[in-house]
Structures are given as structure tokens and as C-alpha cells.
Design a protein around this motif. Sequence first.
Motif, PDB file in Angstrom:
ATOM      1  N   THR A  48       0.826  -1.200   0.000  1.00 18.35           N
ATOM      2  CA  THR A  48       0.000   0.000   0.000  1.00 18.35           C
ATOM      3  C   THR A  48       0.864   1.256   0.000  1.00 18.35           C
ATOM      4  OG1 THR A  48      -1.734  -1.177   1.196  1.00 18.35           O
ATOM      5  CG2 THR A  48      -1.820   1.220   1.250  1.00 18.35           C
ATOM      6  N   ASN A  52       1.292   3.767  -3.472  1.00 20.33           N
ATOM      7  CA  ASN A  52       0.733   5.118  -3.369  1.00 20.33           C
ATOM      8  C   ASN A  52       1.785   6.220  -3.375  1.00 20.33           C
ATOM      9  OD1 ASN A  52      -2.278   5.044  -3.154  1.00 20.33           O
ATOM     10  ND2 ASN A  52      -1.709   3.443  -1.710  1.00 20.33           N
ATOM     11  N   SER A  75      -3.870   9.831  -1.341  1.00 17.88           N
ATOM     12  CA  SER A  75      -2.619   9.076  -1.425  1.00 17.88           C
ATOM     13  C   SER A  75      -1.855   9.152  -0.112  1.00 17.88           C
ATOM     14  CB  SER A  75      -1.749   9.607  -2.564  1.00 17.88           C
ATOM     15  OG  SER A  75      -2.374   9.427  -3.792  1.00 17.88           O
ATOM     16  N   ALA A  78      -3.519   6.907   2.356  1.00 14.85           N
ATOM     17  CA  ALA A  78      -3.225   5.506   2.028  1.00 14.85           C
ATOM     18  C   ALA A  78      -1.830   5.127   2.507  1.00 14.85           C
ATOM     19  CB  ALA A  78      -3.357   5.273   0.530  1.00 14.85           C
ATOM     20  N   GLY A  82      -1.050   2.336   5.331  1.00 16.49           N
ATOM     21  CA  GLY A  82      -0.117   1.240   5.062  1.00 16.49           C
ATOM     22  C   GLY A  82       0.941   1.130   6.146  1.00 16.49           C
ATOM     23  N   LEU A  97      -8.467   0.192   6.017  1.00 14.62           N
ATOM     24  CA  LEU A  97      -7.677   0.133   4.785  1.00 14.62           C
ATOM     25  C   LEU A  97      -8.494  -0.466   3.644  1.00 14.62           C
ATOM     26  CD1 LEU A  97      -4.923   0.541   3.400  1.00 14.62           C
ATOM     27  CD2 LEU A  97      -4.378  -1.792   4.056  1.00 14.62           C
ATOM     28  N   THR A 101      -9.290   1.431   0.352  1.00 17.69           N
ATOM     29  CA  THR A 101      -8.809   0.863  -0.912  1.00 17.69           C
ATOM     30  C   THR A 101      -9.928   0.794  -1.944  1.00 17.69           C
ATOM     31  OG1 THR A 101      -7.197  -0.427   0.341  1.00 17.69           O
ATOM     32  CG2 THR A 101      -7.558  -1.089  -1.907  1.00 17.69           C
ATOM     33  N   GLU A 122      -7.644   0.898 -12.019  1.00 15.00           N
ATOM     34  CA  GLU A 122      -8.001   0.986 -10.606  1.00 15.00           C
ATOM     35  C   GLU A 122      -8.931  -0.125 -10.125  1.00 15.00           C
ATOM     36  OE1 GLU A 122      -6.763   3.180  -8.378  1.00 15.00           O
ATOM     37  OE2 GLU A 122      -5.517   4.101  -9.921  1.00 15.00           O
ATOM     38  N   LYS A 125      -7.531  -2.789  -7.698  1.00 18.64           N
ATOM     39  CA  LYS A 125      -7.310  -2.263  -6.348  1.00 18.64           C
ATOM     40  C   LYS A 125      -8.612  -2.270  -5.551  1.00 18.64           C
ATOM     41  CE  LYS A 125      -3.651   0.721  -8.018  1.00 18.64           C
ATOM     42  NZ  LYS A 125      -3.268   2.094  -8.334  1.00 18.64           N
ATOM     43  N   GLY A 129      -9.549  -4.341  -2.200  1.00 19.02           N
ATOM     44  CA  GLY A 129     -10.119  -3.719  -1.008  1.00 19.02           C
ATOM     45  C   GLY A 129     -11.337  -4.472  -0.500  1.00 19.02           C
TER      46      GLY A 129
END
Length: 191
Positions: A48, A52, A75, A78, A82, A97, A101, A122, A125, A129
Amino acid sequence: MRSYRRYYLLRLVLSSLIGVLIGVLFLVGREYAGEVFDVLLIAVGLMTVVLNFAPFFYSLVRIRRRGEWISLLMSFVAILLGILLMLLRGEVILLVLGIFTILLPIVRILLVEERGRMLKRELPKAIFGAFIIVVSLIEAEEIVFLMGAILAFVLAALYLAWGLLTMRFRLAALEEQLREEALAAEEAEQE
């Protein structure tokens, strides 16, 4: 031709056996699922953070564009999540998270002009999530390992079947091509 067939078959069988071995490791590792998931949480946290960094710096450079500060903030959050996941490895952080995500790709898709291309980039991702949320809510690491084992076995079998089919067609086409070349060479000799 036979050496090519043997090489292709050997490569195909070894690759399928590796898939089966991964499935067996998932089955054997089910009893250690909790410890493995702790390591995976550290890996997910690291992933993560790493994934990002580029969007963070890209947004930082383009901060004057409309809406780019939202991407910068997302970002940054994120990256922070992480790092927290790597250090604390708690279920609440994992759930946050997972939600984040899913939200981050949605925001990134809404901020760009070429939404179709961004959606393709995307979507994995967001799916990841959702997977994180499901695993954190049901706390069933052993079931995930069992599903991983089944998936590895199925993929190994499909890979072997597809490879055998492909090998058959490739070799048939290659044999036909060699026959045509031999006939053309024979006709050239006769003239």
C-alpha cells in the motif's frame, strides 16, 4: 520435432506441478494461517505504501490542477494507513484500509477525463479492497487458505489442459509447415 515436443511437454508438466505444490502448501499451511496472515498484513501494508508513493508525488507536482489536492490527500492517507498496518496489524486498521482501498480508486476515476482507462487500472485495487474487508470481517483465514488451495489446483489443471491443447495445434501446424517445405524443396530439386 520430438525434442521440441518433449521440451514443451516437460515445461508444461513442471509448471502444472508447481501449481499443485502451491495448492499443497496452502493445505498444509492452513493451521498456520494466523501467523501467515500477520506476515501478509505487513506485506499488504508495504504494498500500500509503495503503490501510493507515485500517485502522491504525481499529485504533488500537479497540485494546481482542479481536484488534484483530493488525490494528494487520499494518497497520503493511504500511505499512512499502510504504515499503520505494518506496525499495528489490527483488524480495525485492516477494515479501514479495505474501505479506503475501495474509495481511493473511485475518487481517482472521478478526477480524470479518461475514465475508461483509469477504471481498468483501478478496478483490481477496488476488488482487493473488497477482499480485505471480507477477510477482516469473517476472520476466516483458514477458509482463505482452503480457497487458495482449491484455486491453485484448478488453475494447474486448466493450465495443463490448455497447454496440451495448444501443443497439439502448434505441433500440427508445425508438422504441416515442415511437410510443405519438404515438398517445395523436393519440387525445386526435380526442376
